[in-house]
Structures are given as structure tokens and as C-alpha cells.
Design a protein around this motif. Structure first.
Motif, PDB file in Angstrom:
ATOM      1  N   PRO A  92       1.207  -0.771   0.046  1.00 40.25           N
ATOM      2  CA  PRO A  92      -0.254  -0.167   0.094  1.00 40.25           C
ATOM      3  C   PRO A  92       0.475   1.293   0.082  1.00 40.25           C
ATOM      4  O   PRO A  92       0.931   2.446  -0.365  1.00 40.25           O
ATOM      5  CB  PRO A  92      -0.538   0.197   1.166  1.00 40.25           C
ATOM      6  CG  PRO A  92      -0.719  -1.850   1.857  1.00 40.25           C
ATOM      7  CD  PRO A  92       0.236  -2.029   1.349  1.00 40.25           C
ATOM      8  N   GLU A  93       1.840   0.895   0.245  1.00 38.89           N
ATOM      9  CA  GLU A  93       3.180   2.604   0.942  1.00 38.89           C
ATOM     10  C   GLU A  93       3.449   3.029  -0.690  1.00 38.89           C
ATOM     11  O   GLU A  93       4.409   3.718  -0.895  1.00 38.89           O
ATOM     12  CB  GLU A  93       3.782   2.246   1.369  1.00 38.89           C
ATOM     13  CG  GLU A  93       3.497   1.796   3.360  1.00 38.89           C
ATOM     14  CD  GLU A  93       3.067   0.888   3.407  1.00 38.89           C
ATOM     15  OE1 GLU A  93       3.291  -0.492   2.330  1.00 38.89           O
ATOM     16  OE2 GLU A  93       1.912   0.525   4.027  1.00 38.89           O
ATOM     17  N   GLY A  94       3.300   1.921  -1.385  1.00 41.20           N
ATOM     18  CA  GLY A  94       4.228   2.071  -2.667  1.00 41.20           C
ATOM     19  C   GLY A  94       5.348   1.244  -3.439  1.00 41.20           C
ATOM     20  O   GLY A  94       5.693   1.269  -4.445  1.00 41.20           O
ATOM     21  N   GLY A  95       5.802   0.469  -2.313  1.00 40.53           N
ATOM     22  CA  GLY A  95       6.937  -0.638  -2.222  1.00 40.53           C
ATOM     23  C   GLY A  95       6.269  -1.823  -3.097  1.00 40.53           C
ATOM     24  O   GLY A  95       5.470  -2.391  -3.603  1.00 40.53           O
ATOM     25  N   PHE A  96       7.438  -2.905  -3.051  1.00 39.66           N
ATOM     26  CA  PHE A  96       7.301  -4.196  -3.119  1.00 39.66           C
ATOM     27  C   PHE A  96       7.638  -4.904  -1.467  1.00 39.66           C
ATOM     28  O   PHE A  96       8.657  -4.387  -1.075  1.00 39.66           O
ATOM     29  CB  PHE A  96       8.488  -4.724  -4.033  1.00 39.66           C
ATOM     30  CG  PHE A  96       7.840  -4.279  -5.721  1.00 39.66           C
ATOM     31  CD1 PHE A  96       7.060  -4.147  -6.506  1.00 39.66           C
ATOM     32  CD2 PHE A  96       8.362  -2.860  -5.891  1.00 39.66           C
ATOM     33  CE1 PHE A  96       6.164  -4.840  -7.974  1.00 39.66           C
ATOM     34  CE2 PHE A  96       7.743  -2.509  -7.588  1.00 39.66           C
ATOM     35  CZ  PHE A  96       6.967  -3.003  -8.290  1.00 39.66           C
TER      36      PHE A  96
END
Length: 142
Positions: A92-96
Motif C-alpha cells: 500500500p505504501e507504493g513499494g514491493f
């Protein structure tokens, strides 16, 4: 969770060139593989990938931890296997992030004993200890 003090007995060394689309080799020459992202992540899928390598290491290590626990418990795990399914996806934070499902097949014990052995092995396995609290790891009996 605190950092553990470890008396190191062995250190594995591997070097990557080209990141997820390149090559990884161990310093002793036993591993020398082409890595490519899987097709699901836009790659060619021609080589192996870091998730497969992690799954291989985790399943082997967990099988070893299962053996340690089984010897202490005097349980027969002959013919057992451990399968690791390592998933990668967006957070959800935009990383993997990664997610692991470990499944053991232990033909010579009942399901309750198998589950107990898995829980205990999960406390012993270095991969489980390294990932605890960082990624979701589920345990299952086949």
C-alpha cells in the motif's frame, strides 16, 4: 524484536550484476545463474529470479529445522517435503513486498503432530527468524 547476537559459523557470498535482469554468482562458483524478472512482472522469464532463489533457500532451511525438531521430539519425518511459495507484489505504501506460504508433507505423523512440528521448526529456522515480523509467513500441512 531485537537484533540477535550470532556466533557466525559460515558466510555465503554471492554477487549480482544487473539487478533483477542480470546474473548472480557465488564466490565459490557453485552458483552462476541468469536472473530475469518473471513475465508477470514484465520480464522475459528466461532465467531464475530472486523469489525462486529465496523459495529454494527457505524450503531447504525449513526442512533442516524440521529435522532438528523431529529428532528432539522423536518423530519420524522420513519422506517429508517442504514447499515454499514466495509471492511478490505491491505494498500500500507504493513499494514491493514478499509473502511466504510454507507447506509440509510429513507422511508418518498425524496432522496435529505435523502442525506442532511445523510451529516448532518455525521457531528454529534461521529464515523464519530473519523474516519474523517483517513479512507474512503462513504454515500448512499437505
Amino acid at each position: 524484536m531485537s537484533i540477535q547476537s550470532i556466533d557466525v559459523k559460515y558466510t555465503a557470498v554471492a554477487t549480482a550484476e544487473g539487478g533483477r535482469d542480470g546474473r548472480v554468482a557465488s564466490d565459490d562458483g557453485k552458483i552462476d545463474v541468469v536472473v530475469n524478472p518473471p513475465k508477470e512482472l514484465g520480464g522475459s522469464g528466461e532465467g531464475t529470479n530472486p523469489e525462486q532463489l529465496f523459495a529454494a533457500g527457505y524450503s531447504a532451511c525449513f526442512q533442516g529445522a524440521l529435522g532438528v525438531v523431529a529428532r528432539k521430539e522423536k518423530a519420524d519425518i522420513s519422506g517429508s517435503t517442504v514447499t515454499a511459495r514466495v509471492g511478490i507484489g505491491s505494498t500500500p505504501e507504493g513499494g514491493f513486498g514478499l509473502k511466504v506460504a510454507l507447506e509440509a508433507h510429513i507422511p508418518n505423523v498425524d496432522e496435529a503432530t505435523a502442525k506442532d512440528l511445523l510451529e516448532k521448526a518455525h521457531q528454529v529456522c534461521p529464515y523464519s527468524n530473519a523474516t519474523r515480523g517483517n513479512i507474512e509467513v503462513s504454515l500448512g500441512v499437505a
